[in-house]
Write an enzyme that holds these catalytic residues in place. Sequence first.
Site, PDB file in Angstrom:
ATOM      1  N   HIS B 191      60.750 110.399  80.378  1.00  0.00           N
ATOM      2  CA  HIS B 191      59.514 111.160  80.295  1.00  0.00           C
ATOM      3  C   HIS B 191      58.476 110.520  79.369  1.00  0.00           C
ATOM      4  O   HIS B 191      57.312 110.358  79.733  1.00  0.00           O
ATOM      5  CB  HIS B 191      59.846 112.576  79.845  1.00  0.00           C
ATOM      6  CG  HIS B 191      58.695 113.487  79.911  1.00  0.00           C
ATOM      7  ND1 HIS B 191      58.276 114.040  81.090  1.00  0.00           N
ATOM      8  CD2 HIS B 191      57.831 113.895  78.967  1.00  0.00           C
ATOM      9  CE1 HIS B 191      57.217 114.769  80.859  1.00  0.00           C
ATOM     10  NE2 HIS B 191      56.920 114.708  79.573  1.00  0.00           N
ATOM     11  N   GLU B 433      58.621  67.622  92.860  1.00  0.00           N
ATOM     12  CA  GLU B 433      58.751  67.654  91.407  1.00  0.00           C
ATOM     13  C   GLU B 433      59.326  66.358  90.851  1.00  0.00           C
ATOM     14  O   GLU B 433      59.651  66.282  89.671  1.00  0.00           O
ATOM     15  CB  GLU B 433      59.604  68.856  90.986  1.00  0.00           C
ATOM     16  CG  GLU B 433      60.946  68.925  91.694  1.00  0.00           C
ATOM     17  CD  GLU B 433      61.728  70.204  91.396  1.00  0.00           C
ATOM     18  OE1 GLU B 433      61.446  70.847  90.372  1.00  0.00           O
ATOM     19  OE2 GLU B 433      62.627  70.529  92.193  1.00  0.00           O
ATOM     20  N   ASP B 457      58.767  70.183  86.108  1.00  0.00           N
ATOM     21  CA  ASP B 457      59.595  68.985  86.236  1.00  0.00           C
ATOM     22  C   ASP B 457      58.762  67.760  86.591  1.00  0.00           C
ATOM     23  O   ASP B 457      59.019  66.667  86.098  1.00  0.00           O
ATOM     24  CB  ASP B 457      60.698  69.196  87.284  1.00  0.00           C
ATOM     25  CG  ASP B 457      61.907  69.903  86.672  1.00  0.00           C
ATOM     26  OD1 ASP B 457      61.962  69.972  85.422  1.00  0.00           O
ATOM     27  OD2 ASP B 457      62.771  70.379  87.418  1.00  0.00           O
ATOM     28  N   CYS B 504      53.928  76.026  92.011  1.00  0.00           N
ATOM     29  CA  CYS B 504      54.681  77.119  91.407  1.00  0.00           C
ATOM     30  C   CYS B 504      55.061  76.855  89.959  1.00  0.00           C
ATOM     31  O   CYS B 504      55.820  77.603  89.370  1.00  0.00           O
ATOM     32  CB  CYS B 504      55.916  77.450  92.235  1.00  0.00           C
ATOM     33  SG  CYS B 504      57.072  76.089  92.370  1.00  0.00           S
TER      34      CYS B 504
END
Lengths: 87, 575
Positions: B191, B433, B457, B504
């Site tokens: 709550h 990468e 990377d 990403c």
Amino acid sequence: MVNKTFTIISADGLHLRTAGVLASEMGKFSCNVAIIHNGMTFNAKSLMNILTACIKCGDNVEICCSGGDEQEALSRAEDLIESNFIM
Amino acid sequence: MGEAMMLKGIAVSDGIGIGNAFVVGRKSLSYENRAVSNIEEELTRYHEAAAKFTERTNAMADKISANTSKKEGEILRGHILMLNDPYMSSEIEKLISSGVCAEEALSNVCDSFINIFSSVDDELTSQRAADVCDVKASMLSILLGVEEVSLGGLPPQTVVVAEELTPSMTSDINGENIVGIVTERGGKNSHSSIIARALGIPAVIGVEGAAELLKNGDKVIVDGLSGNIIVSPDTDTLRVYIGKQSSFNEESGELNHFRGKPTVTGDGKVKKLYCNIGYADEAVRARECDGEGIGLFRTELMFLNREEPPTEDEQFSWYKKAALTFRESSVTIRTLDIGGDKVIPYLGIEKEENPYLGNRAVRYCLKHEDIFRTQLRAILRASTFGKINIMIPLVTGVEELRAVKGIIANIKRELRIKSIEFDDSIKVGIMIETPAAAIKADLLAEEADFFSIGTNDLIQYTMAVDRGNSNVEYLYSPLDPAVIRSIKRIIECAHDAGIPVEMCGEAAADPLMLPLLISFGLDGFSVSPSYVLKTRRNISKWNKESADKIVQQILLLKTEREIREFIKAELKEIK
């Protein structure tokens, strides 16, 4: 008795909101409505009972209705589950 | 003023509140378990209390739904459904009819549900235990008549400190005067948390001993971003937090304007703005944060901290959940990206001298086809529930892509024989990468369905730098000319071959990278959920023409530092 098996597609499974909607809608019918999940039977008119079933997204559940308005109850359940409980 | 003190809890409602403590004293909800002689009277007492609870909670739910959040209101309505549940109320009535007092009957039945829900190893179900706790506490306080504390008439700049807030306390809460909420107990959906989020009040829960340690009138900072509570801060700390508070308020006001809107550049080009997640449950959060899909679902986290590999069915349920959460857009699942930097006994990964250059990611998967096939089969099976893409990590050449595609084709055949459904048009793309992949991007683009640039990377491998090593981390930057050239080439090669390219890594959310990414024509950005709105706002500030102009100059600069300074100066100008 009429019955049908559904796959629960709402991301959170049958949880507070969705289970609440199902229970209160099923409560409007006079027939008995049961949910069978993993071999166990739960009262579909009881939110607490549905919650203890711990039904997750992707689970299969069988809805069984028996009594006077069983056909109407099952088709209402079908509408709800397939529309992902959007009322 | 007391001594400065810092407490830690769980942040459940964003923002920073600074004010004076109002400590809600502990109220005992203990009762005497008495035998009932007049059963009718006791049943009436219970029903009256339940009616009062329902009326009050309904009013609160109406107020919340109308004000801010429909979802929070629904949780409160769920509490009403719980108490009035035919099964629950009949159990309670049965107990009362057998001569048990209303308090004991209620506690008994609630406790049995709390036990059931908290014994299930599932976050959502354990939240239900917290819901029942909430219902029980409010009902007990109504039955025992110990509900007088009201948060209605508190003075401005109040931080409410309590063991837990119940609906009765908050029924006339005034969101303007209360600047922070600190509680000892509760969960994300209890709550207190719901009210706090709905009213936009910064809140921290799970702060042990808060109601004892804090005194009325103490100066308190509630950091609803980090979960820190600072009591009696010194002037320096206070100044820092006042600054944080005003920048948060300014930003959240501006960002809300971008909620629910498409991601478009200043000249109307639509970009995809997706999220990076590590667990299926995070897909829901990505949605709440207004992400448009999942651009990177890292799966390795779900393989850690366990004794044996997740089964196909287990994985299937994760992937399916994510797919269903974003049924209208897409979910890109990266296959297992794991190597010798993490010891996972059941995967049989050996400790290696150079784990980042060793047997990891797709290399490992191609050597352990059983584990790989289990994952791919789970992904394929889940692909009928939405739009799933498969993404292969650490690719260094076309042969790896071909090998994975071969395995996928093989699994598809098996599934077809068994009449198991899957999405036959599932896309198979690769992470870019490694420098090898960047250099061969033209070759890879001919055989991959999409590219996603993993900048973390890519930078480390391009610059030959371990970002965790403080002696050399200064070399780690997406703005180094080598990295910029690499990204430019990757995007060009993808577009020449007619495939989409996303990013990403963390660089996708870096405002300094945006002119470059917009100018090069990156199609999609995948960022952590909390960066969605910021990134959408930042993208809206650029158009191709202005980005091109800046980038022409950037490409002439020879050092990372010059580039950084140059973009910073330009950013100041467009603000």
